[in-house]
Scaffold this motif. Sequence first.
Motif, PDB file in Angstrom:
ATOM      1  N   GLU A   1     -91.486  70.404  38.392  1.00  0.00           N
ATOM      2  CA  GLU A   1     -91.804  69.242  39.410  1.00  0.00           C
ATOM      3  C   GLU A   1     -93.126  68.636  39.189  1.00  0.00           C
ATOM      4  O   GLU A   1     -94.228  69.574  39.509  1.00  0.00           O
ATOM      5  CB  GLU A   1     -91.324  69.581  40.842  1.00  0.00           C
ATOM      6  CG  GLU A   1     -91.387  68.194  41.714  1.00  0.00           C
ATOM      7  CD  GLU A   1     -91.347  68.216  43.277  1.00  0.00           C
ATOM      8  OE1 GLU A   1     -91.764  67.703  44.120  1.00  0.00           O
ATOM      9  OE2 GLU A   1     -90.044  68.967  43.377  1.00  0.00           O
ATOM     10  N   ILE A   2     -93.310  67.341  38.726  1.00  0.00           N
ATOM     11  CA  ILE A   2     -94.616  66.791  38.642  1.00  0.00           C
ATOM     12  C   ILE A   2     -94.551  65.492  39.543  1.00  0.00           C
ATOM     13  O   ILE A   2     -93.769  64.878  39.405  1.00  0.00           O
ATOM     14  CB  ILE A   2     -94.919  66.598  37.070  1.00  0.00           C
ATOM     15  CG1 ILE A   2     -94.868  67.909  36.342  1.00  0.00           C
ATOM     16  CG2 ILE A   2     -96.565  66.026  37.260  1.00  0.00           C
ATOM     17  CD1 ILE A   2     -95.159  67.569  34.696  1.00  0.00           C
ATOM     18  N   THR A   3     -95.622  65.356  40.229  1.00  0.00           N
ATOM     19  CA  THR A   3     -95.682  64.006  41.058  1.00  0.00           C
ATOM     20  C   THR A   3     -97.025  63.297  40.345  1.00  0.00           C
ATOM     21  O   THR A   3     -97.966  63.908  39.671  1.00  0.00           O
ATOM     22  CB  THR A   3     -96.201  64.336  42.319  1.00  0.00           C
ATOM     23  OG1 THR A   3     -97.339  64.971  42.707  1.00  0.00           O
ATOM     24  CG2 THR A   3     -94.957  64.986  43.111  1.00  0.00           C
ATOM     25  N   GLU A   4     -97.294  61.951  40.768  1.00  0.00           N
ATOM     26  CA  GLU A   4     -98.387  61.259  40.248  1.00  0.00           C
ATOM     27  C   GLU A   4     -99.715  61.921  40.847  1.00  0.00           C
ATOM     28  O   GLU A   4    -100.497  62.296  39.716  1.00  0.00           O
ATOM     29  CB  GLU A   4     -98.361  59.933  41.099  1.00  0.00           C
ATOM     30  CG  GLU A   4     -97.473  59.146  40.650  1.00  0.00           C
ATOM     31  CD  GLU A   4     -97.563  57.611  41.281  1.00  0.00           C
ATOM     32  OE1 GLU A   4     -96.951  56.637  40.816  1.00  0.00           O
ATOM     33  OE2 GLU A   4     -97.726  57.756  42.566  1.00  0.00           O
ATOM     34  N   MET A   5     -99.745  62.411  41.982  1.00  0.00           N
ATOM     35  CA  MET A   5    -100.980  63.350  42.358  1.00  0.00           C
ATOM     36  C   MET A   5    -101.141  64.591  41.614  1.00  0.00           C
ATOM     37  O   MET A   5    -102.256  64.853  41.371  1.00  0.00           O
ATOM     38  CB  MET A   5    -100.783  63.246  43.942  1.00  0.00           C
ATOM     39  CG  MET A   5    -102.172  63.682  44.473  1.00  0.00           C
ATOM     40  SD  MET A   5    -103.358  62.454  44.389  1.00  0.00           S
ATOM     41  CE  MET A   5    -104.848  63.402  43.768  1.00  0.00           C
ATOM     42  N   SER A   6    -100.085  65.238  41.560  1.00  0.00           N
ATOM     43  CA  SER A   6    -100.296  66.678  40.984  1.00  0.00           C
ATOM     44  C   SER A   6    -100.651  66.502  39.353  1.00  0.00           C
ATOM     45  O   SER A   6    -101.496  67.326  39.044  1.00  0.00           O
ATOM     46  CB  SER A   6     -98.824  67.661  41.080  1.00  0.00           C
ATOM     47  OG  SER A   6     -97.867  66.710  40.290  1.00  0.00           O
ATOM     48  N   ALA A   7    -100.260  65.452  38.715  1.00  0.00           N
ATOM     49  CA  ALA A   7    -100.694  65.063  37.414  1.00  0.00           C
ATOM     50  C   ALA A   7    -102.114  64.888  37.309  1.00  0.00           C
ATOM     51  O   ALA A   7    -102.714  65.292  36.634  1.00  0.00           O
ATOM     52  CB  ALA A   7     -99.857  63.972  37.009  1.00  0.00           C
ATOM     53  N   ALA A   8    -102.512  63.956  38.466  1.00  0.00           N
ATOM     54  CA  ALA A   8    -104.087  63.682  38.458  1.00  0.00           C
ATOM     55  C   ALA A   8    -104.896  65.258  38.828  1.00  0.00           C
ATOM     56  O   ALA A   8    -106.124  65.286  38.369  1.00  0.00           O
ATOM     57  CB  ALA A   8    -104.517  62.922  39.646  1.00  0.00           C
TER      58      ALA A   8
END
Length: 594
Positions: A335-342
């Motif tokens: 699971e990857i979110t916009e914020m976790s990618a940043a």
Amino acid sequence: MTKNRLTRLRIEMEKAGVDIYIMTLADYHMSEYVGDYFKEIEYISGFTGTNATMVVTHDEAGLWTDGRYFIQARQQMAGTSIKLYEEGTEGVPTVMEFLDRHLQEGSTLGFDGRLFSLDWFEQAERLCDRKGAYLKTDENLVSAFFTERPSFPEHKVWILSQEYSGISTERKLSDVREAMKAKGAEGFLLTSLYDIAWLLNLRGDDIHCVPVFMSYLYITMDSCRLYAMERDFDVAVKKYLYDNGVSLSPYDRIYKDLNSITEKTVLLDPKVVNSELVNEFPSSVSLIRAENPTRLMKSIKNETEIANTRKAHLKDGIAVTRFIYWLKHAIGNEEITEMSAADKLLEFRKAASDFLDISFDTISAYRENAALMHYEPGHDHEVTLKPEGMLLVDSGGHYLTGTTDVTRTIVLGDITDKEKECFTRVLRSHLRLLAAHFPKGVCGANLDVLARGPMWDLGLDYRCGTGHGVGHILNVHEGPNAFRWNPKNPDDLVPLVPGMITSDEPGLYFEDEFGIRTESELLVIEDKKTEYGQFYRFCNLTLVPIDLSAVIPEGLTDPERRTLNAYHADVYEALAPHLPKEEAAWLKEATRAI
């Protein structure tokens, strides 16, 4: 909440006898980005962009911002009574035009003069004189009820040694005094935080992602006085100032000291100096109005800064490329979110030994969120990425060696034909500007059409400039160099010269669908000299692959394809030796010639 705060502001307006009150997103130095202490517009309206002016009357409220923020402002102010005025859009009045229509004879226009430039103050003053109205600039009406206002920024100041700055403070002060002499100025009031930090080879942390410190500087031919928070300077920095002939005084004392200066002619930039400071000058002082000479000086990077910037881009290229590799292999498996990618991208950047901070808040925008040019992800509104569509990541870092700013739109899975066509069109625009050769004297406004041409051919465009200057461990946005087709001020017509670094970032944005941007930094360098004079060209600094899975090869011209292939060959050659074996193998395929 917005309604209650507007009501409170109108109560304060009534108390102060103010009929129209204006706020702007600025600090006392006209900085582009500001500390939380100064975010009054966000407090009142909920809008979090970096450019805004707000006008409040007893029965209306309007907010003006530029094309980067139209979608964001509409969303953030939805349900409020605040009207959005889209700057530069046909039929939309400017702030001054709005005031001209609403200001009545005998009424009072109010604003905090410390937050508005001398230029702006004088426009307002002329308007009030013509309308028979009054002007009140000595009071901040929001302060009466902004009880949650954060503390005034204060952080430790540190020395950027000459191995990174390239030129000593002594030499820079000498150059400034020569510029003063040429203008006939006995004194020079410098209030730009970026220029002060550059001139003194000092850095701080008083603005998020901008390593500057709250300060003013007053220079004469034989003295230099810095006004700042004294407790932020340790013994070593104070000694450094003393050794360079710079005395240190309390930040707010400048208002008192200006009242008693003996210099008869003072140089200042009316677009940057706040109006309340100028009101403190003795009546005997003659103002020499001109752009801060330091602005052009710092925009032309010296040899040390250029060499160091190349090192910064190598480190940054490694970090961003490793991030793209990770993202493409992890998507669909975790699971990857916009914020976790940043956050993951920040991890890769932190691996560099001289990494200081990000140069602005990372824009990690998935699918339709990428249509918001300055979208901000957050842990309070997580958006999960899927193995489909595209993620736009606009990010940068401050290193001891320099500052970076790069955007890549990354394919996560299946994308539509429209997305591929738009990605290729943006890439064409990016490559055409990168490949430019131009004679001495050309400015960014002359070259902007190279990038927009492929879009204008289809009746498309983007509501922002194509590129901005980049500061050296300072503000990531730095003038006067820029790429903008519709020059609105003298800055836009400043010639490009070797040593200037400017971003190249065309894009296409479709509300509720997707956004695409490709951005690299370009350094102006000398090219050949012919019978028509000296020519210049651009040297690419950014070392990050462009996602070929979104490119339609036949959509590129032969020169564009050659430019792309040459760029990717440089990326592979520079980065591969620094990557793990499997990542280097992936990069070879990602940078293959097409």
